[in-house]
Design a protein around this motif. Structure first.
Motif, PDB file in Angstrom:
ATOM      1  N   ASN A 137      -9.270  41.843  16.782  1.00  0.00           N
ATOM      2  CA  ASN A 137     -10.018  41.051  15.707  1.00  0.00           C
ATOM      3  C   ASN A 137     -10.097  39.626  16.129  1.00  0.00           C
ATOM      4  O   ASN A 137     -11.322  38.806  16.195  1.00  0.00           O
ATOM      5  N   SER A 138      -9.168  39.096  16.429  1.00  0.00           N
ATOM      6  CA  SER A 138      -9.125  37.409  16.594  1.00  0.00           C
ATOM      7  C   SER A 138      -9.714  37.111  17.940  1.00  0.00           C
ATOM      8  O   SER A 138     -10.485  36.312  18.038  1.00  0.00           O
ATOM      9  N   LYS A 171     -18.363  45.508  13.153  1.00  0.00           N
ATOM     10  CA  LYS A 171     -16.704  45.790  12.840  1.00  0.00           C
ATOM     11  C   LYS A 171     -16.314  46.795  13.951  1.00  0.00           C
ATOM     12  O   LYS A 171     -17.233  47.406  14.408  1.00  0.00           O
ATOM     13  N   THR A 212     -17.775  35.298  18.730  1.00  0.00           N
ATOM     14  CA  THR A 212     -19.076  35.410  17.845  1.00  0.00           C
ATOM     15  C   THR A 212     -19.842  34.306  18.247  1.00  0.00           C
ATOM     16  O   THR A 212     -21.163  34.283  17.693  1.00  0.00           O
ATOM     17  N   GLN A 222     -13.701  37.619  17.121  1.00  0.00           N
ATOM     18  CA  GLN A 222     -13.967  36.252  16.641  1.00  0.00           C
ATOM     19  C   GLN A 222     -14.144  35.004  17.521  1.00  0.00           C
ATOM     20  O   GLN A 222     -15.348  34.594  17.423  1.00  0.00           O
ATOM     21  N   LYS A 247     -22.401  39.131   9.854  1.00  0.00           N
ATOM     22  CA  LYS A 247     -21.245  39.221   9.383  1.00  0.00           C
ATOM     23  C   LYS A 247     -20.248  39.806  10.473  1.00  0.00           C
ATOM     24  O   LYS A 247     -20.370  40.876  11.054  1.00  0.00           O
ATOM     25  N   GLN A 261     -16.705  41.299  10.538  1.00  0.00           N
ATOM     26  CA  GLN A 261     -15.502  41.469   9.513  1.00  0.00           C
ATOM     27  C   GLN A 261     -14.108  41.004  10.306  1.00  0.00           C
ATOM     28  O   GLN A 261     -14.007  41.452  11.592  1.00  0.00           O
ATOM     29  N   LYS A 262     -13.376  40.429   9.505  1.00  0.00           N
ATOM     30  CA  LYS A 262     -12.017  39.949   9.907  1.00  0.00           C
ATOM     31  C   LYS A 262     -11.080  40.407   9.551  1.00  0.00           C
ATOM     32  O   LYS A 262     -10.820  41.211   8.240  1.00  0.00           O
ATOM     33  N   ASP A 263     -10.110  40.681  10.074  1.00  0.00           N
ATOM     34  CA  ASP A 263      -8.697  40.932   9.947  1.00  0.00           C
ATOM     35  C   ASP A 263      -7.487  40.407  10.567  1.00  0.00           C
ATOM     36  O   ASP A 263      -7.805  39.520  11.478  1.00  0.00           O
ATOM     37  N   SER A 264      -6.372  40.921  10.602  1.00  0.00           N
ATOM     38  CA  SER A 264      -5.202  40.259  11.169  1.00  0.00           C
ATOM     39  C   SER A 264      -4.648  40.754  12.639  1.00  0.00           C
ATOM     40  O   SER A 264      -3.721  40.329  13.100  1.00  0.00           O
TER      41      SER A 264
END
Length: 774
Positions: free
Chosen positions: A173-174, A239, A180, A177, A164, A166-169
């Motif tokens: 993080n974008s 993360k 990945t 992603q 995983k 981990q996602k956030d705004s």
């Protein structure tokens, strides 16, 4: 080869004595001491496959400390030298060298921390996914020797069941992603801490490419949870750490690019470079999107516009960062290159890029003088005077001019070989870009170059002739990366004109076409191209080097003029017949390092030059030669070949300069360091040269299906004195197979006789040279 029984008995006595003494190392141990002979790891359990057990065993054993004393054929010679040497009073002298340099201190059982090694085994196993590994140890001893056995029960290896991210705004993080898809963490693969570390580095590199200059791989945490899954499965959660600095999560772009091309740290300390970084004060230094602070106008600003990959408004990325630094260094005019990024607008996430460049001395003058000798019984000296200007037209152009003189004097060997004197000059202008009517874009870390060269050489062979050689070339050199280099000479011209050819030489060469061609006028022109690939700069056990060269002379001119020498249609330019041929040469080398002190080096050379059209023969200067210090060392320089031709049949007065159109050569060399600067080598060389066409004056010289029977073989022993600034090489070689002897009598093993002075004089060849042969 006949060896007397007394020699055999002496050898057996010394061998037996050496074996007995080497095996008696334990007698030097004190009461209660035991010599540590190593450790062995046994993997217990049925949960691992045979290959997994083998890999885990070797990896665990490699991590155990200390290592036992080194062995050779079951013996410990280094330990033996340590034991027999007296304790030196000073840290120098023969005893100190024998005991502490050549010798090796005994590794005792008391030096082994078995509990520490047990913890290493369990921790390493856990890092490789064996979470329940347990280890025990036992010690086996006999005759004052001891080894340690470690028994490991690793249990089942945990596999990755889910990954995983981990996602956030947040912006960072974008961007994570987006990375990945190429993750190194794969479902179904074993848990491996090394792979997790590599994944953190991969994410760090990816973010550096997307403007996150202040980010670090340490800001990433990979959480492993083995409680949520059954059957030895583990879930991974990737993360950002909660304490990641705000600066590391911000994406930066370039504001101003400022270059100081004459930076000196001493001047910086007194504030010479404290220029206000605002547009008004920098305006007079602006060039396109960069600012070049060069009040003395030492450099043209456009060279930095080509070298710098960052422009105003660009998003920072690591690739352009490193590319710019490498290109600035490869210009060849700067000794030090320093780069700094300073935040100029924290709200807009912008920073200024500073390049602080310390120039090398713009001009240099170097005088070189050297003495030399070679296996053709020549001794001589050479003097070179070299002048270099590294900024000739203020655009980092390198201008090199050299003047040289050399002489070689016959010191014995073939009579009337005559002495040789050479003198000449060379100039080269190297421009750090491709000068051409077409556009050449390169994203390489190395600046492409346009090279223009001119040269002249005067050569006088005493009592024979004088040659004047004029040369010139125009071409390009560019590198794709550190491993691959291209060198294209669009035009490469050589013009040779003889002078003062003596009646003596005319009389000697009357029956030799090859000798007459040496003093004929020669005009050689055409393109040449070479490609080089090497990874020898890498820290790997095995590396390779390859260079392929293609030389095409007079091809287009011969085609347009309809030249055909075989039919009597030989064409000339200004009264000089031009050469027409195609030549290809391949040089492949393989290096393998066994350890820090021993290695194996091998080389294969294969080449062919084929004359056609306006030429029946290859120009002498473009042919292949064999023998000498960098070739087959058991034969004197240029005396081997072609084919099975016997050079001893050459009439008196002809110096040994045998040449060929085809070359095959294989060399192998085992190298070992025995003490600091002193290296030794055992080597073997094999090969020969041949002609493409039949030569009635040199029977056996043409290449045929029987070429393998005409291979020469030599072997020998060498010393290399590595003084850092140069390597002095002494190679003593002897022939093992002579191709011009009768077919059934070419191997020399039954003729070897070291006790015969006449045999030694004729067969032991000493080569003295600078540097390695390959």
């Amino acid at each position: 080869m006949n060896i007397s029984n007394s020699y055999i008995r002496q050898f057996l006595v010394f061998a037996s004595l050496g074996l007995a003494v080497s095996c008696s190392n334990t007698k030097y141990l004190k009461e209660g001491q035991m010599l540590y002979t190593g450790a062995e790891v046994n993997i217990k359990g049925d949960s691992l496959s045979k290959s997994d057990k083998k890999n885990l065993k070797s990896e665990l054993e490699a991590n155990l400390t200390p290592k036992p004393n080194s062995t050779f054929l079951g013996l410990r010679p280094k330990l033996f030298f340590y034991n027999i040497a007296k304790e030196p009073k000073k840290e120098k002298g023969f005893n100190y060298w024998l005991k502490y340099k050549l010798g090796e201190k005994p590794v005792l059982l008391g030096d082994v921390d078995r509990e520490f090694n047990k913890d290493i085994i369990e921790n390493y196993s856990e890092n490789k996914g064996y979470f329940n590994a347990k280890a025990t140890y036992d010690t086996l001893s006999k005759n004052k020797k001891a080894k340690v056995i470690y028994n490991v029960k690793p249990g089942a290896r945990y596999l990755i069941s889910q990954v995983k991210f981990q996602k956030d705004s947040t912006l960072i993080n974008s961007e994570i992603q987006k990375l990945t898809e190429k993750t190194l963490l794969k479902v179904g693969e074993p848990f491996d801490l090394d792979v997790i570390k590599a994944e953190r580095e991969r994410i760090d590199n990816g973010l550096k490419q997307r403007g996150f200059y202040y980010f670090s791989g340490d800001n990433i945490i990979v959480q492993a949870d083995s409680t949520v899954a059954k059957n030895h499965k583990v879930e991974l959660n990737v993360k950002l750490k909660d304490n990641t600095p705000d600066l590391a999560t911000e994406q930066f772009s370039i504001d101003k690019v400022v270059v100081f091309p004459s930076y000196n740290i001493r001047d910086a300390r007194i504030g010479k470079y404290s220029v206000p970084m605002n547009s008004d004060s920098l305006g007079k230094y602006a060039y396109n999107d960069i600012y070049v602070i060069d009040p003395e106008h030492k450099f043209k600003p456009k060279i930095f516009d080509r070298a710098l990959y960052f422009k105003k408004g660009d998003l920072y990325n690591r690739a352009d960062h490193n590319l710019t630094l490498n290109r600035l260094i490869s210009l060849g005019v700067f000794k030090f290159v320093k780069n700094e990024f300073i935040v100029s607008d924290s709200l807009q996430h912008k920073f200024d890029a500073y390049y602080l460049l310390t120039p090398r001395p713009i001009q240099s003058l170097r005088l070189e003088a050297l003495g030399r000798t070679n296996s053709a019984n020549y001794a001589g000296s050479e003097v070179n005077l070299n002048w270099t200007h590294r900024n000739f037209f203020k655009g980092a152009e390198q201008f090199k001019a050299s003047v040289y003189g050399a002489f070689d004097v016959q010191m014995g060997g073939p009579e009337n070989a005559k002495n040789l004197f050479r003198a000449g000059t060379n100039v080269q202008l190297s421009i750090p870009r491709i000068v051409a009517p077409f556009r050449f874009n390169s994203s390489s870390a190395f600046v492409p170059r346009t090279n223009i060269t001119l040269g002249y050489e005067f050569q006088n062979r005493t009592e024979y002739y004088t040659l004047n050689t004029f040369s010139g070339s125009f071409g390009y050199v560019w590198k794709e990366n550190a491993r691959k280099e291209h060198d294209l000479k669009v035009i490469d011209i050589t013009y040779v004109t003889p002078a003062n050819v003596t009646p003596l030489y005319d009389s000697i060469s009357a029956k030799s076409d090859a000798m007459r061609r040496v003093v004929q006028k020669q005009l050689i022109f055409g393109p040449t191209y070479s490609y080089t690939y090497t990874n020898t700069m890498l820290q790997k056990p095995s590396t390779i080097y390859y260079k392929g060269t293609l030389d095409l002379a007079g091809n287009l001119t011969g085609l347009l003029t309809g030249a055909n020498a075989k039919e009597g249609k030989e064409k000339s330019i200004f009264g000089v017949p031009f050469s027409q041929y195609a030549k290809i040469e391949n040089d492949f080398r393989f290096y393998h390092k066994f350890n820090e002190k021993t290695s194996l080096a091998t080389r294969f050379i294969g080449g062919i030059a084929y004359p056609y059209g306006n030429s029946d023969n290859i120009p002498f200067s473009k042919q292949f030669f064999s023998g000498g210090s960098n070739s087959i060392r058991a034969f004197r320089a240029r005396t081997l070949g072609p084919g099975s031709f016997d050079p001893r049949t050459i009439q008196e007065g002809y110096y040994f300069d045998q040449s060929g159109d085809i070359k095959l050569e294989l060399n192998a060399e085992y190298r070992a360091n025995i003490y600091k600067f002193l290296n030794v080598a055992l080597f073997a060389d094999a090969g020969n040269i041949w002609l493409v066409n039949e030569d009635s004056q040199r029977p056996g010289a043409k290449f045929s299906k029987d070429f393998m029977k005409e291979i020469a073989v030599g072997a020998g022993f060498g010393l290399r004195l590595d003084f850092s600034i140069l390597i002095l090489r002494l190679d003593l070689a002897m022939p093992l197979r002579v191709p011009y002897y009768p077919k059934n009598d070419r191997w020399m093993f039954d003729k070897i006789n070291f006790g015969d002075p006449s045999w030694r004089k004729d067969n032991l060849i000493l080569n003295i040279a600078i540097g390695y042969p390959f």
